[in-house]
Design a protein around this motif. Structure first.
Motif, short mmCIF file in Angstrom:
data_model
loop_
_atom_site.label_atom_id
_atom_site.label_comp_id
_atom_site.label_asym_id
_atom_site.label_seq_id
_atom_site.Cartn_x
_atom_site.Cartn_y
_atom_site.Cartn_z
N PRO A 90 0.82 -1.23 0.00
CA PRO A 90 0.00 0.00 0.00
C PRO A 90 0.84 1.27 0.00
CG PRO A 90 0.02 -0.97 2.19
CD PRO A 90 0.75 -1.94 1.30
N GLN A 93 -1.06 4.55 0.48
CA GLN A 93 -1.35 4.89 1.87
C GLN A 93 -0.10 5.39 2.59
OE1 GLN A 93 -4.46 4.65 3.50
NE2 GLN A 93 -3.39 5.76 5.11
N TYR A 94 1.04 4.73 2.31
CA TYR A 94 2.30 5.17 2.92
C TYR A 94 2.63 6.61 2.50
CZ TYR A 94 3.09 0.17 3.77
OH TYR A 94 2.97 -1.14 4.18
N ASN A 97 0.33 9.07 4.29
CA ASN A 97 0.72 9.19 5.70
C ASN A 97 1.96 10.06 5.85
OD1 ASN A 97 -1.38 7.43 6.29
ND2 ASN A 97 -0.06 5.64 6.47
N ASP A 161 0.75 3.50 17.67
CA ASP A 161 0.19 3.16 16.37
C ASP A 161 -0.81 4.21 15.90
OD1 ASP A 161 0.07 1.63 14.07
OD2 ASP A 161 -1.54 0.34 14.81
N THR A 162 -0.46 5.48 16.08
CA THR A 162 -1.26 6.58 15.57
C THR A 162 -0.34 7.60 14.92
OG1 THR A 162 -1.15 7.85 17.64
CG2 THR A 162 -2.99 6.30 17.39
N LYS A 163 -0.89 8.38 14.02
CA LYS A 163 -0.10 9.42 13.37
C LYS A 163 0.28 10.50 14.37
CE LYS A 163 -2.35 8.70 8.91
NZ LYS A 163 -3.25 7.61 9.39
N THR A 240 4.65 2.58 15.17
CA THR A 240 3.55 2.09 14.34
C THR A 240 3.65 0.59 14.11
OG1 THR A 240 4.81 2.60 12.33
CG2 THR A 240 3.33 4.29 13.17
N SER A 242 0.59 -0.90 12.13
CA SER A 242 -0.38 -1.19 11.07
C SER A 242 -0.03 -0.43 9.80
CB SER A 242 -1.79 -0.80 11.53
OG SER A 242 -1.85 0.59 11.80
N GLU A 244 -1.95 1.21 8.02
CA GLU A 244 -2.71 2.46 7.96
C GLU A 244 -1.94 3.64 8.52
OE1 GLU A 244 -3.82 -0.36 9.18
OE2 GLU A 244 -5.27 -0.94 7.61
N ASN A 245 -0.92 3.38 9.33
CA ASN A 245 -0.16 4.47 9.96
C ASN A 245 1.32 4.45 9.62
OD1 ASN A 245 -2.33 5.70 11.59
ND2 ASN A 245 -2.33 3.73 12.65
#
Length: 301
Positions: A90, A93-94, A97, A161-163, A240, A242, A244-245
């Motif tokens: 992905p 997505q990367y 982010n 695991d959050t931005k 991180t 996942s 997604e992050n």
């Protein structure tokens, strides 16, 4: 006869002196040009050494997979590597982010370092020098030393695991405060006095006078901040888990470690080019502004 001989000798001495001066001047010019030519050769050699890995990555990114493995030279060209990489991980997505984290960190840093630098440069308060020296201690502390304590704080705040967990430790920059404070201190106090006579508040003075005049310093700090956080790897890797992050650097490392692509240099080179391309394009588009900003943002005590 003596007078004539003495005059002739004096003319001869002056001619010899002029000839000697001219020869010395020519030797000096030739020496300077030889030194410049040697310096240009050294810089060109260093540039070539720096470009070799980049050229190798670009070449392998567009080579067919079979040609990149072989040792023979190939003129093959394909875009299949980028399609395969983009679909295999992905990276979209990367990339999003990384853009989001880098831009958010920079915008918050501009806000915090502007206020802090103005306070240290123009607002008198008790212990200002001591507080500023303590603040600068952060520059001498390597960021990796603070990873454990930062991780504990982020964990207690529930931001793993959050931005926001990636961004939070970098919202303040001691280097940026120092750089901008030195620029603010160089501005004459008469600007403040004239603005206050016109009824301007401290915030208005900061926004209308100090920030526009410190534009080269802001641009210099933007280069340092954006390039650092775009290429940051260790802290995002720890925080991180996942996709997604994850940021681009972490995603590239995960992609390169996978068993399916570990020996495929064409795929790894294409993924590497995806990661570095935004920075390369940005530098090529704004290289004149970059060089000008560093030339006009000298630091004085």
């Amino acid at each position: 006869m003596k007078d004539s001989s003495g005059l002739s000798l004096s003319v001869h001495q002056r001619l010899e002196h002029k000839r000697t001066t001219r020869d010395g001047w020519l030797q000096s010019i030739l020496g300077q040009r030889a030194g410049q030519a040697l310096w240009y050769v050294i810089m060109l050699a260093l540039a070539v050494v720096w470009l070799i890995p980049l050229v190798w990555v670009i070449r392998n990114a567009f080579l067919p997979r079979e040609a990149s493995i072989g040792s023979a030279w190939s003129w093959g060209f394909t875009l299949d590597n980028f399609i395969r990489v983009w679909e295999g991980a992905p990276f979209g997505q990367y990339t999003w982010n990384t853009f989001l984290v880098t831009a958010a960190i920079f915008l918050v840093q501009i806000f915090t370092l502007t206020l802090a630098a103005y306070a240290f440069a123009r607002v008198p308060f008790f212990g200002r020098r001591v507080v500023f020296m303590l603040f600068l201690v952060q520059i001498m502390v390597p960021p990796d030393v603070l990873i454990f304590s930062n991780y504990q704080i982020i964990n207690e705040l529930g931001l793993l695991d959050t931005k926001l967990g990636i961004m939070l430790p970098y919202f303040a920059s001691a280097f940026g405060v120092f750089l901008l404070r030195q620029a603010f201190k160089q501005l004459p106090h008469e600007l403040d006095e004239a603005a206050r006579v016109e009824g301007a508040s401290a915030l208005r003075i900061l926004l209308r006078i100090y920030m526009p005049l410190a534009k080269p310093v802001y641009l210099s700090f933007a280069i340092v901040s954006i390039s650092f956080h775009w290429n940051d790897f260790l802290w995002p890797l720890i925080v991180t888990d996942s996709p997604e992050n994850r940021l681009l650097t972490v995603g590239l490392a995960m992609f390169a470690k996978s068993t399916e692509s570990g020996t495929q240099w064409a795929d790894v080179s294409a993924a590497t080019l995806i990661v570095i391309m935004p920075m390369l394009i940005g530098f090529l588009l704004f290289q004149r502004q970059f060089i000008s900003s560093f030339m006009h943002s000298g630091i004085k005590g």
